[in-house]
Design a protein around this motif. Structure first.
Motif, PDB file in Angstrom:
ATOM      1  N   TRP A 150       0.835  -1.202   0.000  1.00 45.90           N
ATOM      2  CA  TRP A 150       0.000   0.000   0.000  1.00 45.90           C
ATOM      3  C   TRP A 150       0.867   1.248   0.000  1.00 45.90           C
ATOM      4  CZ3 TRP A 150      -0.867  -4.225   3.198  1.00 45.90           C
ATOM      5  CH2 TRP A 150      -1.988  -4.987   2.870  1.00 45.90           C
ATOM      6  N   HIS A 196      -6.906   1.427   2.560  1.00 46.26           N
ATOM      7  CA  HIS A 196      -7.931   0.422   2.279  1.00 46.26           C
ATOM      8  C   HIS A 196      -9.010   0.544   3.354  1.00 46.26           C
ATOM      9  CE1 HIS A 196      -5.185  -2.615   4.701  1.00 46.26           C
ATOM     10  NE2 HIS A 196      -5.313  -1.462   5.303  1.00 46.26           N
ATOM     11  N   SER A 212      -9.983  -1.832   5.226  1.00 47.75           N
ATOM     12  CA  SER A 212      -9.803  -2.873   6.262  1.00 47.75           C
ATOM     13  C   SER A 212      -9.716  -2.362   7.702  1.00 47.75           C
ATOM     14  CB  SER A 212      -8.586  -3.739   5.921  1.00 47.75           C
ATOM     15  OG  SER A 212      -8.767  -4.335   4.658  1.00 47.75           O
ATOM     16  N   GLN A 272     -12.625  -2.888   9.899  1.00 48.01           N
ATOM     17  CA  GLN A 272     -12.888  -4.172  10.568  1.00 48.01           C
ATOM     18  C   GLN A 272     -12.679  -4.036  12.075  1.00 48.01           C
ATOM     19  OE1 GLN A 272     -10.905  -7.675   9.113  1.00 48.01           O
ATOM     20  NE2 GLN A 272     -10.834  -6.925   6.994  1.00 48.01           N
ATOM     21  N   ARG A 286      -4.304   6.226  -2.227  1.00 52.86           N
ATOM     22  CA  ARG A 286      -2.969   5.639  -2.370  1.00 52.86           C
ATOM     23  C   ARG A 286      -2.068   6.565  -3.157  1.00 52.86           C
ATOM     24  NH1 ARG A 286      -4.234  -0.768  -3.285  1.00 52.86           N
ATOM     25  NH2 ARG A 286      -5.639  -0.883  -1.493  1.00 52.86           N
ATOM     26  N   GLN A 316     -13.714   1.580  -1.964  1.00 54.48           N
ATOM     27  CA  GLN A 316     -13.699   0.144  -1.722  1.00 54.48           C
ATOM     28  C   GLN A 316     -14.949  -0.202  -0.928  1.00 54.48           C
ATOM     29  OE1 GLN A 316     -10.217  -1.193   0.454  1.00 54.48           O
ATOM     30  NE2 GLN A 316      -9.101  -1.606  -1.446  1.00 54.48           N
ATOM     31  N   GLU A 361     -15.611  -3.050   1.905  1.00 54.84           N
ATOM     32  CA  GLU A 361     -15.064  -4.133   2.711  1.00 54.84           C
ATOM     33  C   GLU A 361     -16.248  -4.936   3.244  1.00 54.84           C
ATOM     34  OE1 GLU A 361     -11.727  -3.819   3.377  1.00 54.84           O
ATOM     35  OE2 GLU A 361     -11.373  -5.310   4.939  1.00 54.84           O
ATOM     36  N   PHE A 412      -2.578 -11.830   2.261  1.00 59.15           N
ATOM     37  CA  PHE A 412      -2.786 -10.565   2.976  1.00 59.15           C
ATOM     38  C   PHE A 412      -2.402 -10.822   4.428  1.00 59.15           C
ATOM     39  CE2 PHE A 412      -5.993 -10.595  -0.429  1.00 59.15           C
ATOM     40  CZ  PHE A 412      -5.667  -9.416  -1.091  1.00 59.15           C
ATOM     41  N   PHE A 440      -3.677  -9.769   7.068  1.00 55.05           N
ATOM     42  CA  PHE A 440      -4.793  -9.790   8.023  1.00 55.05           C
ATOM     43  C   PHE A 440      -5.781 -10.909   7.763  1.00 55.05           C
ATOM     44  CE2 PHE A 440      -6.521  -7.373   4.555  1.00 55.05           C
ATOM     45  CZ  PHE A 440      -5.501  -6.492   4.221  1.00 55.05           C
ATOM     46  N   THR A 441      -5.475 -11.788   6.798  1.00 50.90           N
ATOM     47  CA  THR A 441      -6.343 -12.951   6.586  1.00 50.90           C
ATOM     48  C   THR A 441      -5.489 -14.212   6.495  1.00 50.90           C
ATOM     49  OG1 THR A 441      -6.350 -12.307   4.254  1.00 50.90           O
ATOM     50  CG2 THR A 441      -8.369 -11.912   5.490  1.00 50.90           C
ATOM     51  N   GLY A 477     -10.293  -9.249  -3.048  1.00 48.57           N
ATOM     52  CA  GLY A 477      -9.323  -9.937  -2.207  1.00 48.57           C
ATOM     53  C   GLY A 477     -10.081 -10.353  -0.951  1.00 48.57           C
ATOM     54  N   ALA A 478      -9.754 -11.486  -0.379  1.00 51.36           N
ATOM     55  CA  ALA A 478     -10.556 -11.950   0.753  1.00 51.36           C
ATOM     56  C   ALA A 478      -9.809 -13.006   1.557  1.00 51.36           C
ATOM     57  CB  ALA A 478     -11.876 -12.524   0.248  1.00 51.36           C
ATOM     58  N   GLY A 479     -10.481 -13.495   2.575  1.00 53.89           N
ATOM     59  CA  GLY A 479      -9.887 -14.566   3.367  1.00 53.89           C
ATOM     60  C   GLY A 479     -10.576 -14.699   4.715  1.00 53.89           C
ATOM     61  N   ALA A 523     -13.451 -11.969   5.710  1.00 50.03           N
ATOM     62  CA  ALA A 523     -13.439 -10.569   5.277  1.00 50.03           C
ATOM     63  C   ALA A 523     -13.135 -10.540   3.794  1.00 50.03           C
ATOM     64  CB  ALA A 523     -12.391  -9.785   6.049  1.00 50.03           C
ATOM     65  N   PHE A 524     -13.640  -9.530   3.126  1.00 47.77           N
ATOM     66  CA  PHE A 524     -13.279  -9.335   1.716  1.00 47.77           C
ATOM     67  C   PHE A 524     -13.184  -7.839   1.459  1.00 47.77           C
ATOM     68  CE2 PHE A 524     -17.914  -9.682   1.949  1.00 47.77           C
ATOM     69  CZ  PHE A 524     -18.324  -8.516   1.323  1.00 47.77           C
ATOM     70  N   GLY A 525     -12.477  -7.481   0.392  1.00 45.90           N
ATOM     71  CA  GLY A 525     -12.401  -6.069   0.020  1.00 45.90           C
ATOM     72  C   GLY A 525     -12.450  -5.972  -1.483  1.00 45.90           C
TER      73      GLY A 525
HETATM   74  N1  PHE Z   1      -7.572  -4.549   2.093  1.00 46.86           N
HETATM   75  C1  PHE Z   1      -7.165  -5.341   0.972  1.00 46.86           C
HETATM   76  C2  PHE Z   1      -6.682  -4.387  -0.118  1.00 46.86           C
HETATM   77  O1  PHE Z   1      -6.937  -3.239  -0.086  1.00 46.86           O
HETATM   78  C3  PHE Z   1      -8.306  -6.176   0.451  1.00 46.86           C
HETATM   79  C4  PHE Z   1      -8.757  -7.213   1.441  1.00 46.86           C
HETATM   80  C5  PHE Z   1      -9.769  -6.933   2.331  1.00 46.86           C
HETATM   81  C6  PHE Z   1      -8.206  -8.468   1.487  1.00 46.86           C
HETATM   82  C7  PHE Z   1     -10.194  -7.878   3.256  1.00 46.86           C
HETATM   83  C8  PHE Z   1      -8.615  -9.422   2.370  1.00 46.86           C
HETATM   84  C9  PHE Z   1      -9.606  -9.144   3.263  1.00 46.86           C
HETATM   85  O2  PHE Z   1      -5.999  -4.799  -1.021  1.00 46.86           O
END
Ligand code: PHE
Length: 339
Positions: free
Chosen positions: A156, A170, A172, A175, A197, A211, A213, A251, A253-254, A284-286, A307-309
């Motif tokens: 990032w 992001h 995230s 969360q 960014r 985004q 999330e 990622f 955080f996942t 992106g997720a996990g 979580a996903f984004g």
């Molecule tokens: N925050 C990540 C990004 O900006 C996306 C993401 C969110 C991935 C949540 C996994 C879980 O690239």
């Protein structure tokens, strides 16, 4: 003198009736009622009369003055009406002409897309939760299992306000906000909003973008729940014929981390949009990393979550075949009015 006053009054009334223009009307006023007019000079001559006659004549002059004033006003009103009627006759007013349209705005394409996303997730029981756009290093990175000096920070490019404050890169960090607010209840939220960014601006990337999330925390939440939710989303947003696939990813955080793709609208023919692969990235997720659950206040032995984004402009670009993301924020109405 009384004789003189009566003649003056008669002449005045007569002249008033023969007046045809507003200039003449003004002249008339000056002559009879003005400061240097005939009636005023008569009043000035009162001094030459005997003390007995003075009040009697004075009264008569004042009475005549009032009468003339009244006649003047009536005449003035009548003349205004005549002039107005003449004007109306000349420029006739066509009430059937169409009015000038007033321009009404509409929602920005990004907002429209966001609202479609909200609706789809709302049907699956997710509520919208908004978190700050200006974040601390702690929330944007550390609490998401990205310590200082961790190489993952390179994922990032960041706008730093100072050593501790950033524009969130992001959604995230939301969360953590959501978990800290909802503990100890199960969570199902989406966190929409702007991210920033420090990037080279190109047709595919802007320094500001949206985004959405997603976060679900509960007992027994599994990867298959995530995949189910994401396929449902792809079907609702892009059509029931879309297929979803997952790829392993990373990622901080996942764990495990995945990328979610869906089939392109070209089928498997391949096109420029999907770079001839037949697949498009959705998110992106996990599964939420145990450290992150812990930082949010949830015991990872008891709770789990996914979580996903995902981006917002990109899907809109895919849907409307927009080839340059910079159009979203360059404020050109010719672009915005198309949607
Ligand atoms: N925050 C990540 C990004 O900006 C996306 C993401 C969110 C991935 C949540 C996994 C879980 O690239």
């Amino acid at each position: 003198m009384i004789e003189q006053i009566n003649i003056l009054r008669e002449n005045g009334e007569k002249k008033l009736n023969s007046i045809t223009s507003s200039e003449q009307l003004q002249e008339w006023y000056q002559q009879y009622l003005g400061r240097k007019g005939d009636l005023t000079s008569l009043l000035k001559n009162l001094g030459n009369l005997s003390t007995k006659d003075r009040p009697i004549v004075g009264k008569i002059i004042n009475k005549v003055k009032h009468e003339l004033q009244e006649s003047f006003e009536l005449r003035q009103k009548a003349m205004r009406e005549t002039i107005l009627n003449q004007e109306l006759e000349i420029d006739d007013l066509d009430v059937s002409l169409p009015g000038r349209p007033c321009i009404t705005g509409h929602l920005h394409l990004a907002t429209q897309t966001l609202r479609r996303i909200y609706n789809i997730f709302q049907e699956m029981g997710f509520q919208v939760y908004e978190a700050p756009e200006v974040e601390s290093d702690e929330y944007n990175f550390q609490l998401l299992n990205i310590p200082e000096y961790h190489p993952a920070r390179d994922m990032w490019d960041t706008f730093w306000v100072n050593d501790e404050i950033v524009l969130r890169t992001h959604t995230s960090p939301g969360q953590i906000w959501a978990m800290r607010e909802y503990f100890p209840k199960p969570i199902r939220v989406i966190l929409p909003g702007k991210c920033y960014r420090f990037e080279q601006i190109t047709p595919r990337s802007e320094h500001q973008f949206y985004q959405v999330e997603g976060l679900a925390v509960g007992k027994n939440i599994r990867l298959t729940d995530l995949i189910g939710v994401m396929s449902e989303f792809a079907h609702k947003m892009y059509g029931a014929e879309r297929k979803v696939r997952i790829r392993g990813s990373y990622f901080p955080f996942t764990e495990p981390s995945i990328e979610i793709d869906m089939t392109c609208s070209c089928g498997d023919k391949g096109c420029r949009l999907c770079k001839y692969t037949g697949w498009l990235e959705v998110a992106g997720a996990g599964m939420v990393h145990p450290v992150v659950l812990q930082n949010g206040g949830y015991n990872p032995e008891e709770w789990s979550g996914f979580a996903f984004g995902m981006g917002v402009e990109r899907p809109a670009m895919l849907k409307h075949t927009i080839d340059d993301i910079r159009n979203f924020y360059s404020n050109d109405l010719r672009f915005l009015q198309q949607f």
